[in-house]
Design an enzyme around this catalytic site. Structure first.
Site, PDB file in Angstrom:
ATOM      1  N   LEU A 125      34.124  -8.596 -14.551  1.00  0.00           N
ATOM      2  CA  LEU A 125      32.907  -9.396 -14.537  1.00  0.00           C
ATOM      3  C   LEU A 125      33.150 -10.643 -15.368  1.00  0.00           C
ATOM      4  O   LEU A 125      33.850 -10.589 -16.383  1.00  0.00           O
ATOM      5  CB  LEU A 125      31.720  -8.616 -15.122  1.00  0.00           C
ATOM      6  CG  LEU A 125      31.126  -7.484 -14.276  1.00  0.00           C
ATOM      7  CD1 LEU A 125      30.062  -6.746 -15.079  1.00  0.00           C
ATOM      8  CD2 LEU A 125      30.528  -8.018 -12.981  1.00  0.00           C
ATOM      9  N   ASP A 126      32.562 -11.761 -14.950  1.00  0.00           N
ATOM     10  CA  ASP A 126      32.664 -12.983 -15.740  1.00  0.00           C
ATOM     11  C   ASP A 126      32.115 -12.736 -17.137  1.00  0.00           C
ATOM     12  O   ASP A 126      31.252 -11.878 -17.348  1.00  0.00           O
ATOM     13  CB  ASP A 126      31.862 -14.120 -15.091  1.00  0.00           C
ATOM     14  CG  ASP A 126      32.294 -14.388 -13.661  1.00  0.00           C
ATOM     15  OD1 ASP A 126      33.486 -14.220 -13.372  1.00  0.00           O
ATOM     16  OD2 ASP A 126      31.431 -14.764 -12.850  1.00  0.00           O
ATOM     17  N   THR A 127      32.582 -13.516 -18.087  1.00  0.00           N
ATOM     18  CA  THR A 127      32.118 -13.365 -19.466  1.00  0.00           C
ATOM     19  C   THR A 127      30.608 -13.513 -19.571  1.00  0.00           C
ATOM     20  O   THR A 127      29.945 -12.787 -20.328  1.00  0.00           O
ATOM     21  CB  THR A 127      32.813 -14.402 -20.370  1.00  0.00           C
ATOM     22  OG1 THR A 127      34.232 -14.249 -20.259  1.00  0.00           O
ATOM     23  CG2 THR A 127      32.403 -14.226 -21.824  1.00  0.00           C
TER      24      THR A 127
END
Length: 266
Positions: A125-127
């Protein structure tokens, strides 16, 4: 209704003990795995509802290798006994989807620092995206489940800018082509909106895709004119976040793991 009477919360790490020869009686395996009582498991076998390696087994006392046998109850997979762990994490925003970070940023390894296993994350998942990640020390499982060819659905809830009209929903359902190729949206629906003279225009939308490309949901929604302001992944295949708090983990249930193993053809 469940295809069998297994406790859906039964953790996948619960492992019945085989006999000295490495095998276990089938009804004992079913009962100890939480499918039902021993008597009910015997009834399921006698009624032809239990399969082992594709064959219906009705003879009580049949012994199986719990590490390798593919056991199904009313078509539902019972995962084999394994030393591996399978965890669900609710990743907070701001956490990097790596098990360590040379820049010292908060990462997944920080959230599972008390675990003794060397864990892998399934996908990422993106930050700045929160939500569901699966962690495991089963490298084959992680690699297979993350591979796009197995098309495991992933559900996201996004807050986007502006009012999202039905025409945009139709556009998304019809498929959108980005710079790195087409994106297929399995389903999309508006959860709620915030519009009006005194409100900031925002729409909350839920969409289901099986893509795993970098920032795919953000790029998809920006492409149709609705940049994402907040994004959460709420489900992967049969596994949902439920009420799992941010930053916390739980074990996959036997039911969840069985469905994922089927999805990954393991």
């Amino acid at each position: 209704m469940k295809p069998h009477d297994a406790d859906p919360s039964q953790p996948a790490s619960f492992r019945p003990e085989p006999d000295a020869d490495g095998t276990i009686r089938l009804q004992k395996l079913l009962a100890q795995s939480g499918v039902a009582s021993r008597r009910k498991c015997e009834e399921l076998m006698l009624d032809g509802h239990v399969e082992v390696d594709g064959e219906v087994v009705t003879r009580l006392g049949t012994k199986v290798d719990p590490h390798t046998a593919v056991v199904r109850v009313k078509g539902k997979r019972l995962p084999p006994i394994s030393p591996h762990v399978y965890l669900v994490l609710n990743k907070p925003r701001g956490v990097v989807s790596t098990m360590s970070d040379p820049e010292g940023r908060r990462n997944l390894g920080d959230l599972v620092a008390d675990r003794p296993e060397r864990l892998f994350h399934v996908g990422r998942l993106d930050t700045d995206t929160s939500g569901l990640l699966i962690l495991t020390n089963d490298g084959d499982f992680a690699q297979r489940l993350a591979h796009p060819s197995y098309e495991v659905d992933k559900t996201y809830v996004a807050e986007v800018e502006g009012e999202l009209h039905k025409g945009v929903l139709k556009q998304l359902k019809a498929g959108v082509t980005l710079d790195d190729g087409p994106v297929t949206v399995s389903s999309v629906r508006i959860v709620s909106g915030s519009h009006g003279r005194n409100a900031h225009d925002r729409t909350i939308v839920e969409l289901v895709i099986h893509e795993g490309r970098n920032r795919i949901v953000r790029r998809l929604l920006e492409h149709v004119g609705h940049p994402v302001t907040r994004l959460t992944r709420t489900q992967i295949g049969p596994v949902g976040l439920g009420k799992l708090p941010l930053g916390e983990i739980r074990e996959l249930s036997l039911d969840e793991l069985g469905e994922l193993m089927d999805s990954a053809q393991l």
